[in-house]
Design a protein around this motif. Structure first.
Motif, PDB file in Angstrom:
ATOM      1  N   LEU A  13      88.243  42.605  -8.318  1.00 47.45           N
ATOM      2  CA  LEU A  13      86.932  43.582  -8.748  1.00 47.45           C
ATOM      3  C   LEU A  13      87.718  44.872  -7.694  1.00 47.45           C
ATOM      4  O   LEU A  13      87.451  46.167  -8.149  1.00 47.45           O
ATOM      5  CB  LEU A  13      85.673  42.905  -9.275  1.00 47.45           C
ATOM      6  N   GLN A  14      86.615  44.555  -6.908  1.00 45.47           N
ATOM      7  CA  GLN A  14      86.429  45.390  -5.488  1.00 45.47           C
ATOM      8  C   GLN A  14      88.435  46.119  -5.068  1.00 45.47           C
ATOM      9  O   GLN A  14      88.567  47.372  -5.122  1.00 45.47           O
ATOM     10  CB  GLN A  14      86.207  44.558  -4.092  1.00 45.47           C
ATOM     11  N   HIS A  36      82.975  51.546  -6.661  1.00 43.51           N
ATOM     12  CA  HIS A  36      82.890  50.549  -5.141  1.00 43.51           C
ATOM     13  C   HIS A  36      82.233  50.267  -3.890  1.00 43.51           C
ATOM     14  O   HIS A  36      82.053  49.120  -3.088  1.00 43.51           O
ATOM     15  CB  HIS A  36      84.740  51.552  -4.930  1.00 43.51           C
ATOM     16  N   ILE A  37      81.340  51.400  -3.693  1.00 47.36           N
ATOM     17  CA  ILE A  37      80.860  50.657  -2.792  1.00 47.36           C
ATOM     18  C   ILE A  37      79.384  49.957  -3.242  1.00 47.36           C
ATOM     19  O   ILE A  37      79.596  49.392  -2.072  1.00 47.36           O
ATOM     20  CB  ILE A  37      80.306  52.766  -1.932  1.00 47.36           C
ATOM     21  N   GLY A  38      78.678  50.502  -4.364  1.00 45.53           N
ATOM     22  CA  GLY A  38      77.979  48.940  -4.848  1.00 45.53           C
ATOM     23  C   GLY A  38      78.597  47.763  -4.657  1.00 45.53           C
ATOM     24  O   GLY A  38      77.816  47.323  -4.380  1.00 45.53           O
ATOM     25  N   ASN A  39      79.612  47.374  -5.307  1.00 50.71           N
ATOM     26  CA  ASN A  39      80.964  46.679  -4.562  1.00 50.71           C
ATOM     27  C   ASN A  39      80.632  45.518  -3.647  1.00 50.71           C
ATOM     28  O   ASN A  39      80.152  44.254  -3.514  1.00 50.71           O
ATOM     29  CB  ASN A  39      81.438  46.497  -6.175  1.00 50.71           C
ATOM     30  N   GLY A  40      81.086  47.302  -2.697  1.00 51.30           N
ATOM     31  CA  GLY A  40      81.380  45.965  -1.393  1.00 51.30           C
ATOM     32  C   GLY A  40      79.188  45.489  -1.695  1.00 51.30           C
ATOM     33  O   GLY A  40      80.018  44.983  -0.474  1.00 51.30           O
ATOM     34  N   PHE A  45      76.079  40.598   0.635  1.00 47.88           N
ATOM     35  CA  PHE A  45      74.990  39.978  -0.257  1.00 47.88           C
ATOM     36  C   PHE A  45      75.677  38.070  -0.357  1.00 47.88           C
ATOM     37  O   PHE A  45      74.738  37.388  -0.004  1.00 47.88           O
ATOM     38  CB  PHE A  45      74.249  40.741  -1.353  1.00 47.88           C
ATOM     39  N   TRP A  46      76.531  38.556  -1.283  1.00 47.33           N
ATOM     40  CA  TRP A  46      76.831  37.074  -1.890  1.00 47.33           C
ATOM     41  C   TRP A  46      78.106  36.525  -0.622  1.00 47.33           C
ATOM     42  O   TRP A  46      77.227  35.862  -0.384  1.00 47.33           O
ATOM     43  CB  TRP A  46      77.922  37.724  -2.968  1.00 47.33           C
ATOM     44  N   LEU A  47      78.361  37.380   0.073  1.00 45.72           N
ATOM     45  CA  LEU A  47      79.092  36.991   1.498  1.00 45.72           C
ATOM     46  C   LEU A  47      77.865  36.071   2.515  1.00 45.72           C
ATOM     47  O   LEU A  47      78.376  34.697   2.987  1.00 45.72           O
ATOM     48  CB  LEU A  47      79.636  37.465   1.844  1.00 45.72           C
ATOM     49  N   MET A  48      76.573  36.720   2.500  1.00 45.62           N
ATOM     50  CA  MET A  48      75.639  36.298   2.917  1.00 45.62           C
ATOM     51  C   MET A  48      75.296  34.556   2.828  1.00 45.62           C
ATOM     52  O   MET A  48      74.647  33.459   3.536  1.00 45.62           O
ATOM     53  CB  MET A  48      74.782  37.213   3.455  1.00 45.62           C
ATOM     54  N   LEU A  49      75.280  34.934   1.554  1.00 42.52           N
ATOM     55  CA  LEU A  49      75.309  33.736   0.647  1.00 42.52           C
ATOM     56  C   LEU A  49      75.393  32.679   0.615  1.00 42.52           C
ATOM     57  O   LEU A  49      75.436  31.296   0.629  1.00 42.52           O
ATOM     58  CB  LEU A  49      74.441  33.922  -1.056  1.00 42.52           C
ATOM     59  N   SER A  50      77.153  32.789   0.541  1.00 44.00           N
ATOM     60  CA  SER A  50      78.296  32.077   0.630  1.00 44.00           C
ATOM     61  C   SER A  50      77.970  31.654   2.517  1.00 44.00           C
ATOM     62  O   SER A  50      78.430  29.944   2.535  1.00 44.00           O
ATOM     63  CB  SER A  50      79.042  32.537   0.795  1.00 44.00           C
ATOM     64  N   MET A  73      84.046  40.715   8.428  1.00 42.66           N
ATOM     65  CA  MET A  73      85.360  41.355   7.461  1.00 42.66           C
ATOM     66  C   MET A  73      85.040  41.973   7.414  1.00 42.66           C
ATOM     67  O   MET A  73      85.186  43.818   6.559  1.00 42.66           O
ATOM     68  CB  MET A  73      86.614  40.498   7.482  1.00 42.66           C
ATOM     69  N   VAL A  74      84.244  42.119   5.914  1.00 41.26           N
ATOM     70  CA  VAL A  74      82.980  42.534   5.430  1.00 41.26           C
ATOM     71  C   VAL A  74      82.566  43.772   6.769  1.00 41.26           C
ATOM     72  O   VAL A  74      81.952  45.245   5.759  1.00 41.26           O
ATOM     73  CB  VAL A  74      82.382  42.007   4.387  1.00 41.26           C
TER      74      VAL A  74
END
Length: 135
Positions: A13-14, A36-40, A45-50, A73-74
């Motif tokens: 989606l990004q 795009h910025i909001g989804n980033g 956040f999702w990768l921190m939880l990941s 990388m994010v």
């Protein structure tokens, strides 16, 4: 396993949102990239939880380290988008690094999803073998 697939979906989606912002016409450039910025930000956040979920699920050291790499990388994405400026050669280099790094994140997360699936399949097979032995 489902979590990693969700992160891959957000990354796809990004990429789509970046393309939409780049080819759409009219309006302020920043406004076109708001989604795009909001989804980033959500991806961060999702990768921190990941990372936390990967540590809990224990899919293997490689999967955990690749998840951490994705998060790093994010974080780098913001530097690539803003540190080189918005104009001239520096801006073009920053934009190219931003795009290449984004595709790299997607690739790493696809690998993480495959490793998570493999770990889940191995755990299921081990559980099935234990059940067969006790039955």
């Amino acid at each position: 396993m489902g979590w990693t697939r969700f992160v891959v979906l957000l990354l796809v989606l990004q990429v789509g949102l970046a393309g939409w912002g780049a080819v759409s016409t009219g309006g302020d450039r920043t406004m076109r990239f708001i989604a795009h910025i909001g989804n980033g930000g959500m991806l961060m956040f999702w990768l921190m939880l990941s990372v936390v979920f990967a540590l809990i699920a224990r899919p293997g050291l490689k999967a955990v380290l690749l998840t951490v790499l994705s998060l790093v990388m994010v974080v780098m994405q913001g530097a690539f988008a803003h540190a080189f400026g918005n104009e001239g050669t520096g801006g073009a280099v920053g934009l190219a690094l931003h795009a290449a790094n984004g595709l790299g994140i997607l690739t790493v997360q696809v690998v993480v999803a495959r490793l998570a699936k493999r770990a889940a399949d191995e755990k299921r097979a081990l559980r099935a073998a234990r059940t067969a032995v006790t039955a």
